[in-house]
Every structure is written in structure tokens, then in C-alpha cells.
Design a protein around this motif. Structure first.
Motif, PDB file in Angstrom:
ATOM      1  N   GLU A  82      -7.731   6.768  -1.999  1.00  0.00           N
ATOM      2  CA  GLU A  82      -8.850   6.805  -1.063  1.00  0.00           C
ATOM      3  C   GLU A  82      -8.466   7.629   0.162  1.00  0.00           C
ATOM      4  OE1 GLU A  82     -10.913   3.635   2.073  1.00  0.00           O
ATOM      5  OE2 GLU A  82      -9.768   2.908   0.329  1.00  0.00           O
ATOM      6  N   PHE A  83      -9.388   8.479   0.606  1.00  0.00           N
ATOM      7  CA  PHE A  83      -9.158   9.240   1.832  1.00  0.00           C
ATOM      8  C   PHE A  83      -9.220   8.297   3.020  1.00  0.00           C
ATOM      9  CE2 PHE A  83     -11.045  12.168   5.184  1.00  0.00           C
ATOM     10  CZ  PHE A  83      -9.815  12.683   5.550  1.00  0.00           C
ATOM     11  N   HIS A  84      -8.093   8.174   3.713  1.00  0.00           N
ATOM     12  CA  HIS A  84      -8.005   7.254   4.851  1.00  0.00           C
ATOM     13  C   HIS A  84      -8.435   7.925   6.149  1.00  0.00           C
ATOM     14  CE1 HIS A  84      -6.816   3.660   6.903  1.00  0.00           C
ATOM     15  NE2 HIS A  84      -5.762   4.190   7.485  1.00  0.00           N
ATOM     16  N   GLY A  85      -8.198   9.237   6.253  1.00  0.00           N
ATOM     17  CA  GLY A  85      -8.651   9.963   7.432  1.00  0.00           C
ATOM     18  C   GLY A  85      -7.625  10.945   7.947  1.00  0.00           C
ATOM     19  N   GLU A  86      -7.984  11.583   9.044  1.00  0.00           N
ATOM     20  CA  GLU A  86      -7.118  12.572   9.696  1.00  0.00           C
ATOM     21  C   GLU A  86      -6.249  11.888  10.741  1.00  0.00           C
ATOM     22  OE1 GLU A  86      -7.869  15.902  13.012  1.00  0.00           O
ATOM     23  OE2 GLU A  86      -8.962  16.293  11.130  1.00  0.00           O
TER      24      GLU A  86
ATOM     25  N   THR B 217       0.834  -1.206   0.000  1.00  0.00           N
ATOM     26  CA  THR B 217       0.000   0.000   0.000  1.00  0.00           C
ATOM     27  C   THR B 217       0.861   1.245   0.000  1.00  0.00           C
ATOM     28  OG1 THR B 217      -1.726  -1.176   1.231  1.00  0.00           O
ATOM     29  CG2 THR B 217      -1.842   1.226   1.212  1.00  0.00           C
ATOM     30  N   TYR B 218       0.472   2.201  -0.853  1.00  0.00           N
ATOM     31  CA  TYR B 218       1.113   3.512  -0.890  1.00  0.00           C
ATOM     32  C   TYR B 218       0.236   4.502  -0.124  1.00  0.00           C
ATOM     33  CZ  TYR B 218       4.455   1.830  -4.323  1.00  0.00           C
ATOM     34  OH  TYR B 218       5.456   1.140  -4.951  1.00  0.00           O
ATOM     35  N   TYR B 219       0.896   5.329   0.674  1.00  0.00           N
ATOM     36  CA  TYR B 219       0.199   6.353   1.447  1.00  0.00           C
ATOM     37  C   TYR B 219       0.742   7.720   1.057  1.00  0.00           C
ATOM     38  CZ  TYR B 219      -1.422   2.584   4.511  1.00  0.00           C
ATOM     39  OH  TYR B 219      -2.013   1.442   5.004  1.00  0.00           O
TER      40      TYR B 219
ATOM     41  N   GLU C 258      -9.999  26.748  10.816  1.00  0.00           N
ATOM     42  CA  GLU C 258      -8.619  27.246  10.754  1.00  0.00           C
ATOM     43  C   GLU C 258      -7.706  26.618  11.807  1.00  0.00           C
ATOM     44  OE1 GLU C 258      -8.609  31.498  10.624  1.00  0.00           O
ATOM     45  OE2 GLU C 258      -9.460  31.538   8.599  1.00  0.00           O
ATOM     46  N   ALA C 259      -7.687  25.318  11.811  1.00  0.00           N
ATOM     47  CA  ALA C 259      -6.738  24.567  12.632  1.00  0.00           C
ATOM     48  C   ALA C 259      -5.908  23.675  11.725  1.00  0.00           C
ATOM     49  CB  ALA C 259      -7.475  23.716  13.675  1.00  0.00           C
ATOM     50  N   GLY C 260      -4.603  23.595  11.977  1.00  0.00           N
ATOM     51  CA  GLY C 260      -3.722  22.757  11.184  1.00  0.00           C
ATOM     52  C   GLY C 260      -3.941  21.281  11.469  1.00  0.00           C
ATOM     53  N   ARG C 261      -3.862  20.473  10.387  1.00  0.00           N
ATOM     54  CA  ARG C 261      -4.070  19.048  10.530  1.00  0.00           C
ATOM     55  C   ARG C 261      -3.235  18.291   9.497  1.00  0.00           C
ATOM     56  NH1 ARG C 261      -5.917  20.496  14.628  1.00  0.00           N
ATOM     57  NH2 ARG C 261      -7.947  19.997  15.580  1.00  0.00           N
ATOM     58  N   LEU C 262      -3.105  16.972   9.695  1.00  0.00           N
ATOM     59  CA  LEU C 262      -2.474  16.075   8.744  1.00  0.00           C
ATOM     60  C   LEU C 262      -3.506  15.072   8.259  1.00  0.00           C
ATOM     61  CD1 LEU C 262       0.876  15.331  10.635  1.00  0.00           C
ATOM     62  CD2 LEU C 262       0.472  17.029   8.848  1.00  0.00           C
ATOM     63  N   LEU C 263      -3.573  14.888   6.929  1.00  0.00           N
ATOM     64  CA  LEU C 263      -4.524  13.959   6.333  1.00  0.00           C
ATOM     65  C   LEU C 263      -3.775  12.838   5.627  1.00  0.00           C
ATOM     66  CD1 LEU C 263      -7.097  16.456   4.764  1.00  0.00           C
ATOM     67  CD2 LEU C 263      -7.016  15.551   7.091  1.00  0.00           C
ATOM     68  N   LEU C 264      -4.379  11.659   5.595  1.00  0.00           N
ATOM     69  CA  LEU C 264      -3.732  10.503   4.996  1.00  0.00           C
ATOM     70  C   LEU C 264      -4.623   9.910   3.902  1.00  0.00           C
ATOM     71  CD1 LEU C 264      -0.996   9.121   5.628  1.00  0.00           C
ATOM     72  CD2 LEU C 264      -2.285   7.353   6.832  1.00  0.00           C
ATOM     73  N   TYR C 265      -4.015   9.670   2.725  1.00  0.00           N
ATOM     74  CA  TYR C 265      -4.659   8.985   1.609  1.00  0.00           C
ATOM     75  C   TYR C 265      -3.894   7.694   1.340  1.00  0.00           C
ATOM     76  CZ  TYR C 265      -7.543  13.044   0.568  1.00  0.00           C
ATOM     77  OH  TYR C 265      -8.477  14.051   0.637  1.00  0.00           O
ATOM     78  N   LYS C 266      -4.573   6.722   0.694  1.00  0.00           N
ATOM     79  CA  LYS C 266      -3.889   5.469   0.400  1.00  0.00           C
ATOM     80  C   LYS C 266      -4.329   4.931  -0.958  1.00  0.00           C
ATOM     81  CE  LYS C 266      -7.112   2.412   2.895  1.00  0.00           C
ATOM     82  NZ  LYS C 266      -7.215   1.379   3.976  1.00  0.00           N
TER      83      LYS C 266
ATOM     84  N   GLN D 228      -5.659   2.729  12.579  1.00  0.00           N
ATOM     85  CA  GLN D 228      -6.528   3.527  13.440  1.00  0.00           C
ATOM     86  C   GLN D 228      -6.227   5.015  13.365  1.00  0.00           C
ATOM     87  OE1 GLN D 228      -9.118   2.129  15.067  1.00  0.00           O
ATOM     88  NE2 GLN D 228      -8.475   0.223  14.062  1.00  0.00           N
ATOM     89  N   LEU D 229      -5.152   5.362  12.620  1.00  0.00           N
ATOM     90  CA  LEU D 229      -4.753   6.765  12.425  1.00  0.00           C
ATOM     91  C   LEU D 229      -4.402   7.451  13.742  1.00  0.00           C
ATOM     92  CD1 LEU D 229      -7.415   7.705   9.755  1.00  0.00           C
ATOM     93  CD2 LEU D 229      -4.956   7.809   9.409  1.00  0.00           C
TER      94      LEU D 229
END
Length: 493
Positions: free
Chosen positions: A206-210, A178-180, A190-198, A267-268
Motif C-alpha cells: 500500500e502506498f503510505h505517502g511521501e 509491518t514491512y516498509y 521534476e523535484a526529488g522525493r522519497l516515497l514510502l510503501y507498506k 505521519q510521514l
């Protein structure tokens, strides 16, 4: 300084005559602040390192580039190749803003290998007539002739619900089959976050989540994320914007740092320690890591900051990249060391032993503008140590170390013209252990200080004049017994 219009900032390089571009190169080459062993733009502005990878026997190193001036405008990727990360061959602009999805800039991204071929995933920036931004994530494949072919449509057309168009800088990594892709993002509040796709085929993502962290209120945008496994730990790096300064911490306009812990990717959930700054100097941002030929984790950063004017701007160029650094986790802490291959640049060695005290300041024959200096502290009975580099009667870059507090300070108040606006003229860090060694890389207009074999690093631009070449050591009281080893360094290209 020239006032740039929007139209000028977003003029394609291809619309400018070759004669004009060559004249710009010649003008930039005459700048007194040009570096000798750092990657720097041939014209215009350099920023984030992008697409770093070892592939098919070579290192591919790219950076963000606006070629027409020392401002942020229409961005390209400028590429270099290298076999040793010391000597670099320029290959020009490899990614250009030439589709509807990246019409207003080829923004930051990363490189990865899939089925034996080299690919880049990057953010395309598009603006409509009202100047509203659309950010999408695009992929380009390197063909047999070295050119890049972009996929016809974005792999990720826009941010998921609940996030703004501040959605960028994909860093691709692989776990199993799997590639992420980890991306920097901003929530609608307006809060900073990290998102993960796979993805399993790099076409359907596919959007995996925050990614869940304990940093709930930590800036309004998280840029330039990175994830890697290192020495049995998971490391997440990113650049939060909007952090208030806290004593000696978070003094720069934007910060670069990391979390160490364990990442449950399904589980992110990232179980992590404190957010720690990667660099304690004035000019460091947007780092990216990759794996070397020998399997080491290597970091290269942008030696500069956004929204800051530099003395080189008047010469129509700005910024450079740091020297490559190898990363390791030892005793639960991240250490950064200059890569061993940099020793190839050494051309002349001078070594001396001696005492320094309040009255003994100049150590002959030490002087220079481009060098590596290793200072070993063999015996220390002094209350405070002072090391002056690029020194003359009117200028010096001062490193101070307080023996009692273990606080090390870089002072560039007398280093020549200063970038602006910048909070103050000093940057400090408290070392974990007493100071035993400084390994310092000085170029025409920069200094990189590695403390105690990589325990701390301070990276900064300095702009002394050509007469500022002295190297001095002294103390506040008491004396210190030192070993100085100085190497002249050849140009890296």
C-alpha cells in the motif's frame, strides 16, 4: 574508445558465446589497474551495491553489472557470498533481465528476510518501442537450491499520481509486523522525493505517502534511499541529483548524503538536521547499509560515479565497491570506520617514529601499492602537513592538512590518468577537531582516507603507474612528530 549502439548496450549476456566471455575475462585480468582487496567486476561495468544482507550464516553482497563492456547497458545483479566481509566467493549473476517487467534491466534494490526466507525487492526497467520507460517494483524469493524465483507480477506496478517513471531503488525495512519500502522518486515538476510503501504480507503493498522533509528544492531526483535506526536516532540516506556546487560542497556530478533526526512513520514527518555528505572524495555513490552478524550497521558504497569515463574503460571494465564501513552516531554526528575484520588482510607490519619537516620527505622503508597506513600525529608545530602516497619522480597522490583552518585536501592532479569530466583535481573538507590520525587504505587504483577515527572519509580512484610506490611526509614550515604504521594487505579472494 568504442562507440556503443543501443542494440549493443541492451544485448543479453546469454546471447554471447562462452568463448567470447572467457576471452573478455582474460583481457580484463591483464589490466594494470586491477584491485587486490576490493570487489570489482570480472568483466564490464559494476555500479550500485544491491541486496546486502546477513542471512543464514553468510553475507550476501550483490552489485549492478553490465558484463559486456565499461558502459551502462542491460543490467544484471552479480552476487558474492562471504563469512567475514573480507574474503568473498563469487556466485555469478543471480538476478537477470528475463521477464517483461525487467526486460531492460534489473535495477537497484534490497534484501530482506520474511518468515525465515530470503527475498529481494528491486526495480524492473522496461522500455517500449518508443523507448519510454516503465518502472515497477518486483520481488524474488531464494529457493532451497539457492536459485531465485520471481513473483509473477510487480508488487508496485508504477508510481502514484503526480510522479514520473523515475521511481526506483526500494530499500525494505521492518517495524514490528509491518514491512516498509522506501523508494526514490521524482515529481512531475521534476523535484526529488522519497516515497514510502507498506505491507504486512510482502504481497500486497500500500502506498503510505511521501516522506516530509525540509528539503523542498533539492535536486531533480533522489536515488538509492536508505532508512535505519542507529544509536537512538533515525537516519535517512539518499543520493540527490541536480545539486549545484557550493564552495567545497557538492563538487561531484551527483551527491550522496544523509539526514539525522526523528522519523514519525505514521505521519510521514522527518524532523532532521542539515543534509551532510557521506564522503568528501571524488568517487563515491549509491551506498547501501545492512546489519552485520553482530548487529552493527555496515555501509558499502560504489566507488565510482555515473556519466564519468575512467582510465579502466579502455580495458573493458570499470569501478569497484568500497571497503565495508561500520557506522555509529557519536555526539550527534555520523562516524564511519573500516570494519575490524579488515585486519585479517594484514600480512606484514612496519612501524616507525620520526620528525618530518620541510626538508625531510622520505621515510624508509615505506613504499607499496596495496597497503593500510595509519599515521598518528603525536606533536604538531607545523603550519601545513603534506603526505604523498603512490609517489615517484613524476607522480604522487597528495594529502594536505592546514593546521590553522583544519582543512584537509586530497589532490590527485599528479596521480596518473584522470577520470573525466570531473570538476577539478582536489577535494577538501574541514575537520571538526584538529587532525590526530589518518587511516588510509591504498589499493592498486584507489585510496580511502579515514580521518580522526571516522570523523570524515575521502574515497577516490587513482591510476598511478607501477613505479609509483613511495610514501613521503613533509611540512610547509615547522615540524611534526609522527608515528607511521604500515601493513601489507593480502588479496581478499
Amino acid at each position: 574508445m568504442k562507440a556503443w549502439t543501443r542494440e549493443e548496450r541492451y544485448q543479453p549476456m546469454e546471447a554471447v558465446s562462452p568463448v567470447t566471455l572467457e576471452a573478455m575475462k582474460e583481457q580484463v585480468a591483464e589490466s594494470p589497474y586491477r584491485q587486490t582487496f576490493h570487489i570489482q567486476p570480472e568483466t564490464g561495468l559494476l555500479n550500485d551495491p544491491n541486496g546486502l544482507i546477513y542471512y543464514d550464516g553468510e553475507y550476501y553482497i550483490s552489485h549492478q553489472w553490465f558484463p559486456l563492456g565499461a558502459v551502462h547497458g542491460l543490467k544484471y545483479w552479480f552476487n558474492y557470498r562471504s563469512r567475514d566481509l573480507v574474503h568473498f566467493e563469487p556466485h555469478g549473476a543471480i538476478l537477470k533481465p528475463d521477464t517483461e517487467y525487467d526486460s531492460h534491466g534489473v535495477y537497484s534494490g534490497s534484501a530482506f528476510e520474511y518468515q525465515g526466507r530470503l527475498y529481494y525487492m528491486y526495480t524492473g526497467n522496461h522500455r517500449d518501442e518508443d523507448w519510454s520507460r516503465t518502472s515497477s517494483q518486483l520481488i524474488a524469493k531464494m529457493e532451497d537450491d539457492g536459485t531465485l524465483k520471481k513473483f509473477p507480477k510487480p508488487m508496485v506496478a508504477g508510481p502514484p499520481e503526480g510522479y514520473t517513471q523515475h521511481f526506483r531503488d526500494p530499500k525494505v525495512f521492518q517495524r514490528g509486523d509491518t514491512y516498509y519500502a522506501i523508494l526514490g522518486a521524482q515529481t512531475e515538476d521534476e523535484a526529488g522525493r522519497l516515497l514510502l510503501y507498506k505491507s504486512t504480507d510482502i504481497v500486497k503493498w500500500e502506498f503510505h505517502g511521501e516522506v516530509q522533509t525540509r528539503l523542498d528544492a533539492f535536486g531533480y531526483m533522489w536515488e538509492c534511499p536508505d532508512y535505519f535506526e542507529l544509536d537512538g536516532h533515525d537516519v535517512v540516506m539518499f543520493c540527490p541529483q541536480g545539486i549545484e556546487s557550493d564552495g567545497e560542497r557538492y563538487r561531484n556530478i551527483y551527491q550522496s548524503g544523509y539526514l539525522i533526526g526523528q522519523f514519525d512513520i505514521e505521519q510521514l514527518e522527518l524532523n532532521h538536521g542539515d543534509f551532510l555528505e557521506l564522503d568528501h572524495g571524488f568517487d563515491f555513490y549509491a551506498p547501501q547499509t545492512f546489519t552485520s552478524e553482530d548487529g552493527e550497521r555496515i555501509l558499502i558504497g560504489w566507488m565510482g560515479l555515473p556519466d564519468t569515463a575512467y582510465p579502466t574503460d579502455k580495458d573493458d571494465w570499470a569501478h569497484c565497491l568500497t571497503v565495508p564501513r561500520s557506522l555509529h552516531i557519536e555526539d550527534g554526528k555520523l562516524k564511519q570506520r573500516p570494519i575490524a575484520n579488515l585486519q585479517k588482510l594484514r600480512t606484514n607490519e612496519e612501524t616507525a617514529l620520526g620528525y618530518a619537516n620541510k626538508f625531510n620527505r622520505k621515510l624508509q622503508p615505506y613504499e607499496g601499492k596495496q597497503y593500510e597506513l595509519i599515521i598518528d600525529i603525536l606533536e604538531n608545530e607545523a603550519t601545513e602537513l603534506y603526505f604523498e602516497l603512490r609517489a615517484s619522480k613524476t607522480q604522487s597522490t597528495l594529502i594536505t592538512y592546514n593546521t590553522r583552518t583544519q582543512k584537509l585536501t586530497l589532490d590527485r592532479s599528479e596521480s596518473g590518468p584522470l577520470p573525466e569530466p570531473v570538476d577539478g583535481t582536489t577535494r577538501s573538507t574541514v575537520l571538526d577537531t584538529p587532525l590526530q590520525q589518518l587511516q588510509i587504505f591504498v589499493d592498486t587504483s584507489s585510496i580511502e582516507i579515514f580521518c580522526n577515527d571516522g570523523e570524515r572519509v575521502l574515497t577516490s580512484r587513482i591510476f598511478p603507474d607501477s613505479e609509483a610506490t613511495g610514501i613521503k611526509a613533509s611540512t610547509e614550515s615547522g615540524q611534526v612528530y609522527l608515528k607511521f604504521t604500515k601493513y601489507d594487505l593480502e588479496e581478499n579472494a
